[in-house]
Write a protein that holds these residues in place. Structure first.
Motif, mmCIF file in Angstrom:
data_model
loop_
_atom_site.group_PDB
_atom_site.id
_atom_site.type_symbol
_atom_site.label_atom_id
_atom_site.label_comp_id
_atom_site.label_asym_id
_atom_site.label_seq_id
_atom_site.Cartn_x
_atom_site.Cartn_y
_atom_site.Cartn_z
ATOM 1 N N CYS A 177 -2.379 3.843 -9.771
ATOM 2 C CA CYS A 177 -1.741 3.639 -8.463
ATOM 3 C C CYS A 177 -2.529 4.340 -7.360
ATOM 4 C CB CYS A 177 -0.302 4.156 -8.493
ATOM 5 S SG CYS A 177 0.825 3.185 -9.519
ATOM 6 N N GLY A 178 -3.015 5.535 -7.634
ATOM 7 C CA GLY A 178 -3.814 6.251 -6.643
ATOM 8 C C GLY A 178 -5.113 5.538 -6.328
ATOM 9 N N ARG A 193 2.626 9.415 -6.591
ATOM 10 C CA ARG A 193 3.235 10.748 -6.526
ATOM 11 C C ARG A 193 4.325 10.897 -7.582
ATOM 12 N NH1 ARG A 193 0.614 14.466 -3.022
ATOM 13 N NH2 ARG A 193 -0.188 13.321 -1.213
ATOM 14 N N GLU A 239 1.329 4.638 -3.040
ATOM 15 C CA GLU A 239 1.254 6.091 -2.889
ATOM 16 C C GLU A 239 2.516 6.761 -3.395
ATOM 17 O OE1 GLU A 239 0.054 9.451 0.464
ATOM 18 O OE2 GLU A 239 0.654 7.449 1.094
ATOM 19 N N GLU A 251 0.793 -1.236 0.000
ATOM 20 C CA GLU A 251 0.000 0.000 0.000
ATOM 21 C C GLU A 251 0.826 1.288 0.000
ATOM 22 O OE1 GLU A 251 -2.442 2.599 3.178
ATOM 23 O OE2 GLU A 251 -2.230 0.469 3.568
ATOM 24 N N GLU A 268 -6.178 1.497 1.304
ATOM 25 C CA GLU A 268 -6.179 2.319 2.521
ATOM 26 C C GLU A 268 -7.539 2.262 3.216
ATOM 27 O OE1 GLU A 268 -4.666 4.953 5.445
ATOM 28 O OE2 GLU A 268 -3.770 3.568 4.005
ATOM 29 N N TYR A 289 -4.267 2.527 -4.202
ATOM 30 C CA TYR A 289 -3.896 2.967 -2.857
ATOM 31 C C TYR A 289 -5.128 3.341 -2.040
ATOM 32 C CZ TYR A 289 -2.548 6.173 0.841
ATOM 33 O OH TYR A 289 -2.430 6.813 2.048
ATOM 34 N N ASN A 290 -6.055 4.079 -2.638
ATOM 35 C CA ASN A 290 -7.264 4.486 -1.917
ATOM 36 C C ASN A 290 -8.086 3.276 -1.476
ATOM 37 O OD1 ASN A 290 -6.923 7.297 -1.995
ATOM 38 N ND2 ASN A 290 -7.736 7.428 -4.059
#
Length: 319
Positions: free
Chosen positions: A171-172, A123, A119, A115, A179, A175-176
């Motif tokens: 990827c975002g 980025r 992030e 995870e 998370e 990740y969300n």
């Protein structure tokens, strides 16, 4: 001045908030250009406020909308000109934090290990997209005789930049989602034993005078003290539970909003790269929805900043 007005002023003067406003306007322009019903409604409204000789034709209106779309897109790029530095810096900070906190995730499931790297990747990919976009800003001005790249090079840089943005969104999104699972699985629940010390001082104070009361009255008083202590414990636990649920709900809402925005935004670079085949109207609708979703985060941040500044000013005034 009301809090909402100050929040609105903060939002409209914030660089990210302004960029979201221009993006919303650009999406509306694209919707008007892509769908016949909104376009016909626009022509009807223009005919109401113009004379028969000055009413713009269909082709002229489409040309105006296309030029307006290009100008709004260019204006947004200036707000993102140096945002690549922000993305790279955030990725570097996250990477440094992962290196320092490597041992705390040992023994946890594999998705917990993956995870934070998602992030960092999001980025980094976003920084590459913004860097490539910034490298073509001079060519985007379309000033005759002023260009850094050839048209073919500019097109290739634009496509590669959109590809990096697509990777960042994927990827975002992952990740969300992870998370959200992490918040539900590992957010500490208020300790069940917390609050058992509540009321001990009151009970100790009452026991000092036990000898002055008959045995039956002492038993009644002890029972009342114990009941009051238990009421305080239950009340304290309920308040802690309510605050915990509010915090978890806020995190899940923010992460879910981000996941939805990333999922819908994939359509935008996907069409440029050629990996997603949709109509231009679908792209404009996705752009409109994601602008609202991401703009809500900026709006809430501005509200928190205004509230913090008011609290700080109140503390200074009371000194």
């Amino acid at each position: 001045m009301s809090l909402q007005l100050e929040q609105f002023i903060k939002f409209t003067t914030d660089s990210v908030g302004l960029e979201r406003i221009f993006r919303l306007l650009q999406s509306i322009v694209q919707i008007l250009s892509s769908f016949s019903i909104p376009f016909d409604l626009l022509l009807y409204l223009l005919s109401l406020f113009s004379t028969p000789t000055s009413t713009p034709s269909t082709s002229a209106t489409r040309a105006i909308l296309a030029a307006l779309n290009q100008r709004l897109g260019l204006a947004r790029r200036f707000f993102r000109l140096f945002r690549s530095l922000e993305s790279f810096h955030a990725a570097q900070k996250l990477y440094a934090g992962l290196s320092a906190d490597a041992g705390s995730r040992k023994g946890r499931p594999a998705w917990v290990q993956v995870e934070p790297w998602l992030e960092v990747s999001a980025r980094t990919f976003n920084g590459m997209y913004l860097l490539l976009e910034a490298s073509t800003i001079v060519d985007a001005l379309q000033v005759p005789g002023l260009a850094v790249w050839t048209p073919e090079q500019q097109r290739r840089l634009t496509v590669e930049g959109q590809r990096f943005w697509l990777f960042a969104l994927v990827c975002g999104l992952l990740y969300n989602l992870l998370e959200m699972v992490n918040v539900l699985a590992y957010t500490p629940v208020p300790a069940t034993g917390e609050g058992f010390g509540v009321g001990k001082q009151d009970r100790a104070a009452d026991t000092q005078n036990e000898e002055t009361f008959p045995e039956e009255e002492k038993a009644v008083r002890a029972l009342k003290v114990e009941q009051e202590r238990l009421r305080k414990i239950v009340k304290n636990r309920k308040e802690q539970r309510r605050l915990w649920r509010r915090a978890v709900s806020a995190k899940i809402t923010r992460l879910g909003r981000g996941a939805m925005a990333n999922a819908l935004d994939i359509v935008l670079p996907g069409t440029v790269v050629g990996w997603v085949q949709v109509e231009p109207g679908t792209v404009s609708l996705a752009m409109f929805v994601t602008t609202i979703l991401t703009g809500m985060d900026v709006w809430e941040r501005c509200g928190r900043e205004v509230l913090a500044s008011k609290e700080k000013a109140a503390q200074v005034a009371t000194r």
